[in-house]
Scaffold this active site. Sequence first.
Site, short mmCIF file in Angstrom:
data_model
loop_
_atom_site.label_atom_id
_atom_site.label_comp_id
_atom_site.label_asym_id
_atom_site.label_seq_id
_atom_site.Cartn_x
_atom_site.Cartn_y
_atom_site.Cartn_z
N CYS A 31 -16.80 9.00 -15.94
CA CYS A 31 -17.28 9.61 -14.69
C CYS A 31 -16.21 9.53 -13.62
O CYS A 31 -15.94 10.51 -12.90
CB CYS A 31 -18.54 8.91 -14.19
SG CYS A 31 -19.92 8.92 -15.34
N CYS A 54 -19.72 5.29 -15.66
CA CYS A 54 -18.69 4.73 -16.53
C CYS A 54 -17.32 5.25 -16.12
O CYS A 54 -17.19 6.06 -15.21
CB CYS A 54 -18.96 5.08 -17.99
SG CYS A 54 -18.83 6.85 -18.35
N CYS A 88 15.66 33.25 10.37
CA CYS A 88 15.27 31.89 9.94
C CYS A 88 14.22 31.97 8.83
O CYS A 88 14.30 31.27 7.82
CB CYS A 88 14.71 31.11 11.12
SG CYS A 88 15.85 30.88 12.49
N ASP A 104 12.85 -15.09 6.46
CA ASP A 104 13.45 -15.08 7.79
C ASP A 104 13.33 -16.50 8.34
O ASP A 104 12.45 -17.26 7.91
CB ASP A 104 12.68 -14.08 8.68
CG ASP A 104 13.08 -14.17 10.12
OD1 ASP A 104 14.29 -14.09 10.40
OD2 ASP A 104 12.20 -14.35 10.98
#
Length: 822
Positions: free
Chosen positions: A86, A83, A16, A510
């Site tokens: 940053c 800002c 596997c 609905d």
Amino acid sequence: MRKESYAVEGMTCASCALTVEKALGKLEGIQQVHVNLANETVSIDYDENLLSFADMEATVEKAGYHLARDVKTETFDIEGMTCATCALTVEKAVGKLPGVDTSNVNLATEKLTVSYDTQNLYPSQIIEAVNKAGYKALSLASQEVAPAEDRQEKQIKNFWTRFIWSTVFTLPLLYIAMGPMVPWGGLPLPGFLDPAHELVTYALTQLIFTLPVVYLGRSFYVRGFKNLMARHPNMDSLIAIGTSAALIQGLAMTILLAMGKVGVHHGGHPELYFESAAVILTLITLGKYMEHVSKGRTSQAIKQLMGLAPKTARVIRNSKEIQLPLEQVLVGDLLLVKPGEKIPVDGQVVEGRSTVDESMLTGESLPVLKEEGSSVVGASINKNGSFTFRASKVGKDTTLSQIIQLVQEAQGSKAPIAKLADQVSAVFVPIVMGLALLSGLAWFVLGQESWIFSLSILISVLVIACPCALGLATPTAIMVGTGKGAEYGVLIKSGDALEEAKKIQTIVFDKTGTITEGKPVVTDLLVATDVAEDELLRLAVAAEQGSEHPLGEAIVESAKNRKLDLPKATDFTTISGFGIVAKIEDENIYLGNNKWMQEQSIDLEEFEGQAQALATQGKTPMYVGKKGQLLGIIAVADTIKESSLEAIAKLQKMGIETIMLTGDNELTAQAIAQQVGIDRVLSEVLPEDKAREVKNLQAAGRHVAMVGDGINDAPALAQAHIGMAIGNGTDVAIESADIVLMHNKLTDVATAIQLSRATIRNIQQNLFWAFAYNVIGIPIAMGLLHVFGGPLLDPMFAGAAMSLSSVSVLINALRLKGFKPE
């Protein structure tokens, strides 16, 4: 290249593991794969630009196994950002970490939201990455929201104090520096400050007044140069370089004056620029103060929601009544609530009776009766009685806390419209620094201007540029918009949902519980000539008492106030799709549809026309009969909500197509649709086919919203571009939806779309002004007007303009607070 580890499910042997390795190894972008069978994990080195987790997951699935990971979303407070640059720096620093799915920083809330694989990453690594980028991260998992609010208040006070003290030193500095420049002889100065005779003293005095202002604004230099050295220049870097250039020029000029190398310049005073540096720092500090105050106002919705909950609770422990802080209340605790008090947490009443004002949750102004077994919600207000209830949800699990969390997550998310601002912000500061240097050199070399003049140009360009306005344009509007939505009971889960709602062309409703109340009631009683109404109802109720069918419950409920003497029913049997039969007073009584009556050879001719009329009105006729005789008809209907007709009319006025989607038969569905004015009906739709119907509408090119309340609506809610869940619906429906309508009013669907349109319009305005400001302001600072004989922008005015640009964006966003649904 990235290196990550994932769990592999389904492996049982070495074969596997080899199969998984080979399958992944064939993918383009994979450099190395190693499967550990003992731990059931796979370690992968891959190129993230060529390969995604979804690609690897699909490959492993084809091989017969499952690639799994534990993805967690966590929020951090970020300190030190000033800002948009940053914010992008933090996003990129965290986004590069192995295991990170998404990294999103909201400048307005100063929060980082990260989705990451817990097998590859720990919160401490995220915090470390933020710290290395030059900022500070604080995990919200270990703290409440209050500390963040406290920090914001502290920042506001800090900036105000800095501004006041900066002003104290800047005003006399301005008087001294600008006094000689005033026309008609200048302003009076003491003799020892006369620039014509005491040049050195004049310069040193300005320096003495400037240094405290520089010290008060030292954070601009610390963060600005730190980010510059880390090659992530931000707004602070522009301020630091610009004011440093002015300071260095002033210091150099002071030294030259002391050495006697230069004298008085034009205008009778030396060119020192100390006042420019001080004024720029003072004005930017004022701008920061105003910015933080405005930010605080944008998050008022959260503060108001948090203020709804009481701080303490009256808990009964060991038969004693004690007052405890709210955070110490536990699930299972008994709590006593007296008249006029707020209910502390969610729970069920065990003793007592009262009415409760739940308007904060439902929007309904009328108090709701609460008695034994009733559910109560934290933060609702007890009106006139005392009761004891058992806590079922406390802390972050209460309804109020979940609402707060939804609003916070929405305010911290980004709308797709923000991508343009992010792309510009990523290169904004380096480009501005380049333009400042080029323009200064151009005036010095090509314009033959003095180095003082060129320096003034350089400083102005650096200082006027404002990445803050770009960074704040989107998140501030989203914060105010989602907060305003919460005030109206419309919980918008993300910026994506907020933007997408604006595009909606078709809304699918609905029927049961959405357009209608979801609770059938008896509307008509038609009796045979020799039967009394009470007798018909008495037999029907006696028969239906053993039924759990909603229509049967409606019949039982309708008889409660009549105080009927009910006989005992035996041998109760339900025949699916037909009705019921029960033995009452030794005689079989039949209730059901016309087919059931025909099965019992009961003649319906007397009421055939009336039954047909009831059906066309959207009512369900239930026949009641006994052997060979029709006793009458009880008509039951799910009544339409008061808000449905108004809501549909509003949406159609907005140019939105309305569709009803229901499993009911076409006749009933059309009757309901006609009553509320719906355009189109999709009837007899099985629950599992609702999502397919929504998909078909999308395939036709429509932007679709789905409105529902039940578990069977969840797939359709998830499939739609926007899913809207009714607030009193199931948890599954609410979880699948993008927008939750807490007040259970369909008119809030129109409110959500109107709010989306208003918010996106506000964001577009903000982005326009942010871009326009920089596009216009930077060329003026470079001296474009001066080329054609116009004025030159003084660095001090450039600093003022920069501060006002951010504040103007915030003020525009705050205009959304005046939003009112039409």
